[in-house]
Scaffold this active site. Sequence first.
Site, short mmCIF file in Angstrom:
data_model
loop_
_atom_site.label_atom_id
_atom_site.label_comp_id
_atom_site.label_asym_id
_atom_site.label_seq_id
_atom_site.Cartn_x
_atom_site.Cartn_y
_atom_site.Cartn_z
N LYS A 45 0.87 -1.17 0.00
CA LYS A 45 0.00 0.00 0.00
C LYS A 45 0.92 1.23 0.00
O LYS A 45 1.97 1.23 0.66
CB LYS A 45 -0.88 -0.06 1.26
CG LYS A 45 -1.77 1.12 1.48
CD LYS A 45 -3.03 1.09 0.65
CE LYS A 45 -3.79 2.42 0.78
NZ LYS A 45 -4.72 2.67 -0.32
N ASN A 150 4.00 6.05 -7.00
CA ASN A 150 2.57 6.29 -7.21
C ASN A 150 2.40 7.67 -7.82
O ASN A 150 2.40 8.68 -7.12
CB ASN A 150 1.83 6.16 -5.88
CG ASN A 150 0.33 6.33 -6.03
OD1 ASN A 150 -0.14 6.86 -7.04
ND2 ASN A 150 -0.42 5.89 -5.04
N SER A 152 -0.27 8.25 -9.67
CA SER A 152 -1.56 7.93 -10.26
C SER A 152 -2.73 7.91 -9.30
O SER A 152 -3.85 7.61 -9.74
CB SER A 152 -1.45 6.56 -10.94
OG SER A 152 -0.79 5.62 -10.10
N CYS A 153 -2.53 8.24 -8.02
CA CYS A 153 -3.68 8.21 -7.09
C CYS A 153 -4.69 9.26 -7.56
O CYS A 153 -4.36 10.44 -7.68
CB CYS A 153 -3.22 8.52 -5.67
SG CYS A 153 -4.62 8.58 -4.54
N LYS A 190 4.06 4.02 -11.70
CA LYS A 190 2.65 3.64 -11.89
C LYS A 190 1.88 4.85 -12.40
O LYS A 190 1.75 5.86 -11.71
CB LYS A 190 2.05 3.13 -10.58
CG LYS A 190 0.62 2.60 -10.76
CD LYS A 190 0.19 1.81 -9.54
CE LYS A 190 -1.26 1.36 -9.62
NZ LYS A 190 -1.68 0.62 -8.43
N ASN A 217 -3.79 2.37 -12.77
CA ASN A 217 -4.45 2.64 -11.52
C ASN A 217 -5.95 2.72 -11.83
O ASN A 217 -6.37 2.52 -12.97
CB ASN A 217 -3.94 3.96 -10.92
CG ASN A 217 -4.12 4.00 -9.40
OD1 ASN A 217 -5.17 3.66 -8.89
ND2 ASN A 217 -3.09 4.44 -8.70
N THR A 218 -6.77 3.00 -10.84
CA THR A 218 -8.22 3.06 -11.06
C THR A 218 -8.59 4.22 -11.98
O THR A 218 -7.86 5.20 -12.09
CB THR A 218 -8.94 3.23 -9.72
OG1 THR A 218 -8.31 4.29 -9.00
CG2 THR A 218 -8.88 1.94 -8.91
C1 LIG Z 1 -9.50 0.40 -2.11
C2 LIG Z 1 -8.37 0.61 -3.07
C3 LIG Z 1 -7.22 1.24 -2.63
C4 LIG Z 1 -6.14 1.45 -3.50
N1 LIG Z 1 -5.01 2.06 -3.04
C5 LIG Z 1 -3.95 2.23 -3.87
C6 LIG Z 1 -2.72 2.78 -3.39
O1 LIG Z 1 -2.57 3.11 -2.22
N2 LIG Z 1 -1.71 2.93 -4.29
C7 LIG Z 1 -1.82 2.57 -5.59
O2 LIG Z 1 -0.85 2.72 -6.37
N3 LIG Z 1 -2.97 2.02 -6.07
C8 LIG Z 1 -4.03 1.84 -5.24
N4 LIG Z 1 -5.17 1.24 -5.72
C9 LIG Z 1 -5.26 0.84 -7.14
C10 LIG Z 1 -4.96 -0.64 -7.33
O3 LIG Z 1 -3.64 -0.96 -6.94
C11 LIG Z 1 -5.16 -1.07 -8.80
O4 LIG Z 1 -4.27 -0.30 -9.61
C12 LIG Z 1 -6.58 -0.86 -9.30
O5 LIG Z 1 -7.53 -1.21 -8.32
C13 LIG Z 1 -6.87 -1.67 -10.57
O6 LIG Z 1 -6.71 -3.05 -10.35
P1 LIG Z 1 -7.98 -4.06 -10.14
O7 LIG Z 1 -8.85 -3.92 -11.35
O8 LIG Z 1 -7.37 -5.41 -9.99
O9 LIG Z 1 -8.68 -3.59 -8.91
C14 LIG Z 1 -6.25 1.01 -4.86
C15 LIG Z 1 -7.42 0.37 -5.28
C16 LIG Z 1 -8.46 0.14 -4.40
C17 LIG Z 1 -9.71 -0.57 -4.90
#
Ligand SMILES: Cc1cc2nc3c(=O)[nH]c(=O)nc-3n(C[C@H](O)[C@H](O)[C@H](O)COP(=O)(O)O)c2cc1C
Length: 374
Positions: A45, A150, A152-153, A190, A217-218
């Site tokens: 994380k 990161n 990309s947040c 990322k 990332n999301t």
């Molecule tokens: C609840 C949550 C918290 C996340 N926190 C981070 C984070 O702290 N740092 C980061 O680089 N990506 C974070 N992500 C993004 C995920 O690492 C990932 O890039 C994204 O969810 C897409 O993958 P998935 O389709 O498998 O969920 C987070 C995603 C979720 C759902």
Amino acid sequence: MPDLSVTFTGIKFENPFLLSSAPPTESESNIVRAFEAGWAGVVTKTIGVHPVVNVKGPKTNFMRTDPASGLISMKKKAGAALHSSWNWELISDKPLDWWIGRLARIKKAHPGKVLIASIMAGSGSDEELRHWQTLAKACQEDGADALELNLSCPHMDRPDMGSNIGKDDELISVVTQVVKEVVRVPVWAKLTPSTTDIVVEARGAFLGGADAISSSNTFTSLPVIDPETLEFEMNVEGLVSTGGLGGPAILPLSLAKMAQMTGALPDKEFSGIGGIAEFPHALNYFLLGCGTVQVCTAAMLDHAVGPNVIKSLVRGMEEFLEKNAHRGWKSLEDFRGIRRDRIVSHSKIKRPDEAHYHGGYETEAPAAAGRGAK
Ligand SMILES: Cc1cc2nc3c(=O)[nH]c(=O)nc-3n(C[C@H](O)[C@H](O)[C@H](O)COP(=O)(O)O)c2cc1C
């Protein structure tokens, strides 16, 4: 037994499957459980230096599609299939000091597994850039095998942080270079999918010395509005802000971003993320050129760290290699990237009558305008 191992940015992984930076990797106990379950590596994380206070109430929820009505909702309904995760969670709420010592302990207990530290700071001043260096050096010294920046947040108000860095190729270069100056371990960048042409940002990262790109990332998104209450399904006292979409819904979107980058930069290394739960999902990323993949949403829904997900991914890849042994495929390297060249501009796709199509132009397309009209 087929060989699932890969070497990515110079690091050997027992298989190409990693947990991405998210709740599954937010604690020492989760990470240890993940390694014991079979994940080859984890990205922690994201660790930062600024205070983190999350919103009041849930930070993540899951949207499901009701097959009868086709409606998407966070409300649980029997028979509804997972559509996506939606979150507005910030980075780790535990400070750097909390992580230091724990990274070392995790690495000591599992020396054969790969521990990647995700880090994040601002970029608006020299002091902020020094924060990146502080984080990077501390994590490296505590045993991290690599770093993931990161950039990309999607939930940052600050214009010099998170995906706001990831939308500026010059800032990406600067941050990457600043980190590269002080560490010897590989550095992954990322990137955010929320830009027009992600190849621009990828080039910025490689210019700064990045060893690999992680994507996606999301995706920026909103929860849906409840038609009865007229309130967003996720809100705090009626208010909402944009959050991040993950899970099945983003697989095709993330693949398009990845294909742009692996097509333009075929000699570089990429870690694919977005919508992976089963091996066929991961296979898409491999065929486009990725050397590893990362999982978040599917793992969150499977005992928090995905013990069944990783078993299924490993079994799926073993079966795939066995089935394709007749082609001489012995490892991921034998099929990595082999579908990259199938992605072409629209005008290159065959028409029933080629003679009458000129890429959207009335007559023969000018040589330079191969992409066709919009
Ligand atoms: C609840 C949550 C918290 C996340 N926190 C981070 C984070 O702290 N740092 C980061 O680089 N990506 C974070 N992500 C993004 C995920 O690492 C990932 O890039 C994204 O969810 C897409 O993958 P998935 O389709 O498998 O969920 C987070 C995603 C979720 C759902």
